[in-house]
Scaffold this active site. Structure first.
Site, PDB file in Angstrom:
ATOM      1  CE1 TYR A 235       1.488 -10.260  -1.969  1.00  0.00           C
ATOM      2  CE2 TYR A 235       1.193 -10.644  -4.321  1.00  0.00           C
ATOM      3  CZ  TYR A 235       1.860 -10.023  -3.280  1.00  0.00           C
ATOM      4  OH  TYR A 235       2.907  -9.170  -3.547  1.00  0.00           O
TER       5      TYR A 235
ATOM      6  NE  ARG B 292       1.531  -4.083   0.014  1.00  0.00           N
ATOM      7  CZ  ARG B 292       2.443  -5.039  -0.218  1.00  0.00           C
ATOM      8  NH1 ARG B 292       3.367  -5.297   0.683  1.00  0.00           N
ATOM      9  NH2 ARG B 292       2.421  -5.747  -1.327  1.00  0.00           N
TER      10      ARG B 292
ATOM     11  NE  ARG C  61      11.768  -6.207  -7.346  1.00  0.00           N
ATOM     12  CZ  ARG C  61      10.828  -7.123  -7.484  1.00  0.00           C
ATOM     13  NH1 ARG C  61      10.586  -7.995  -6.515  1.00  0.00           N
ATOM     14  NH2 ARG C  61      10.090  -7.164  -8.561  1.00  0.00           N
TER      15      ARG C  61
ATOM     16  CE1 TYR D 206       7.117  -7.519 -10.373  1.00  0.00           C
ATOM     17  CE2 TYR D 206       5.562  -8.283  -8.727  1.00  0.00           C
ATOM     18  CZ  TYR D 206       6.835  -8.266  -9.235  1.00  0.00           C
ATOM     19  OH  TYR D 206       7.823  -8.989  -8.611  1.00  0.00           O
TER      20      TYR D 206
ATOM     21  CD  GLU E 114       9.119 -13.980  -1.044  1.00  0.00           C
ATOM     22  OE1 GLU E 114       8.221 -14.266  -1.850  1.00  0.00           O
ATOM     23  OE2 GLU E 114       8.978 -13.168  -0.118  1.00  0.00           O
TER      24      GLU E 114
HETATM   25  C1  3EB Z   1       7.958 -10.705  -5.852  1.00  0.00           C
HETATM   26  O1  3EB Z   1       9.096 -10.394  -6.153  1.00  0.00           O
HETATM   27  C2  3EB Z   1       7.791 -11.836  -4.874  1.00  0.00           C
HETATM   28  O2  3EB Z   1       3.925  -7.990  -1.593  1.00  0.00           O
HETATM   29  O3  3EB Z   1       5.175  -7.218   0.015  1.00  0.00           O
HETATM   30  C3  3EB Z   1       8.235 -10.386  -2.291  1.00  0.00           C
HETATM   31  C4  3EB Z   1       8.412  -9.431  -1.295  1.00  0.00           C
HETATM   32  C5  3EB Z   1       6.989 -10.555  -2.844  1.00  0.00           C
HETATM   33  C6  3EB Z   1       7.338  -8.647  -0.861  1.00  0.00           C
HETATM   34  C7  3EB Z   1       4.992  -7.958  -0.970  1.00  0.00           C
HETATM   35  C8  3EB Z   1       5.919  -9.774  -2.400  1.00  0.00           C
HETATM   36  C9  3EB Z   1       6.098  -8.823  -1.418  1.00  0.00           C
HETATM   37  O4  3EB Z   1       6.955 -10.159  -6.329  1.00  0.00           O
HETATM   38  C10 3EB Z   1       6.757 -11.604  -3.871  1.00  0.00           C
END
Ligand code: 3EB
Length: 329
Positions: free
Chosen positions: A135, A142, A208, A195, A316
């Site tokens: 991941y 990306r 989001r 993050y 999720e």
């Molecule tokens: C998160 O909130 C959970 O890497 O495109 C959710 C939606 C998550 C998209 C992405 C990762 C992705 O981090 C993981």
């Protein structure tokens, strides 16, 4: 829609189909003669359903293919889909970067430069290869592609999901538009693109949620949402706790959309569609029972076995809201 209805639906509406996605099922039989993008994602359906995700456009669409990206487009909307077999030679970050650069080049050339919503399905998402979890390699590639092609404008990041499969290819499918959508972040969560480094050398590049207007319809695309508060996952080992935290996150996002985007999506009960990814199939019944008390169980909902990008996350949820009701056909 149920796979059994697909053939008759195609008879009357083939011109308006953007794409069809099957989950853990062979859809090529039902849709073999179609020119539209088809994807088969190895996230098996839980609960014995046999549904396909079908994207349609009110206006007729044209189809094409470039660099392995199969696409469909109306005047307003662009849908693309790519499957990449990993040969074992190039690492996943390089493969992901190439795929995203090809996507951006195609979108630019076709005149739909804004990604609105992207789905990423990665085999063995939590496996460590080349010294990094797959991941995180994906996020690295990306991020690199977005930096090279789009000079990384945070507010233009699409809504997304990134889910692990146990078989099959790297698959990416997406919706794009001629104009930017509106980014909506969640005040309960640090933006994923901010993050800290402990989650990988490059942060995940997604919003989001993204609100987009197609004609006079407003669509809110809610990214995969998990039990993360701030940047930390919580309720380790506790499915019920993770479900409740995830729902609080979605509620908070809807509330924030009302304040910042001036769209009233109501609350959980008003969502239009949902995909629920569950790491351990044995948690399915408990999750479904609990979730159906909170959502409108008549909306199209898929429960899928999928791996989540952090080892401790057990589920999720992604969702859409439309200011028009969707019906299971
Ligand atoms: C998160 O909130 C959970 O890497 O495109 C959710 C939606 C998550 C998209 C992405 C990762 C992705 O981090 C993981």
């Amino acid at each position: 829609m149920p796979l059994s209805r697909l053939a008759s639906y195609l008879d009357v509406s083939a011109q308006n189909i953007l794409a069809i996605i099957g989950f853990g099922k062979d859809i090529r039989g039902a849709a073999a003669t179609l020119p539209c993008p088809l994807s088969e994602v190895d996230t098996p359906q839980l609960g014995n359903t046999n549904m396909a995700e079908v994207w349609t456009s009110p206006a007729p669409v044209n189809y094409g293919e470039q660099h392995g990206i199969h696409y469909s487009a109306s005047d307003e909307v662009f849908f693309g889909s790519i499957h990449i077999a990993e040969s074992g030679q190039a690492p996943l970050d390089v493969i992901s970067c190439e795929a995203y650069k090809n996507i951006f080049d195609l979108l630019q050339a076709q005149g739909y430069p804004y990604l609105i919503r992207v789905w990423n399905y990665l085999p063995n998402i939590n496996q460590i290869t080349d010294g990094l979890e797959r991941y995180r390699l994906f996020c690295l590639g990306r991020h690199q592609a977005i930096s090279e092609r789009n000079s990384f404008i945070e507010r233009d990041l699409p809504a997304a999901s990134a889910i692990g499969t146990r078989n099959g290819n790297l698959q990416i499918y997406f919706l794009a538009a001629r104009k930017a959508g509106k980014q909506i972040e969640n005040p309960r969560q640090i933006s994923a693109f901010h993050y800290p480094r402990c989650y990988g050398p490059r942060s995940p590049s997604f919003s989001r949620a993204v609100l987009n207007k197609w004609g006079d319809e407003h669509h809110l695309y809610i990214s995969g949402t998990a039990s993360i508060v701030g940047h930390e996952n919580c309720h380790n080992g506790d499915v019920q706790g993770q479900l409740e935290e995830t729902l609080r996150n979605i509620e908070s996002l809807l509330e924030h959309a009302r304040h910042t985007a001036d769209i009233d999506c109501g609350s959980l009960i008003n969502l239009s569609s949902m995909k629920v990814y569950i790491r351990n199939a044995q948690d399915f019944k408990q999750i479904k029972r609990a979730l159906e008390k909170r959502i409108n169980h008549k909306i199209p909902t898929l429960y899928l076995q999928g791996d989540i990008c952090r080892n401790n996350l057990l589920l999720e949820i992604e969702a859409t809201y439309h200011n028009r009701t969707l019906h299971i056909m």
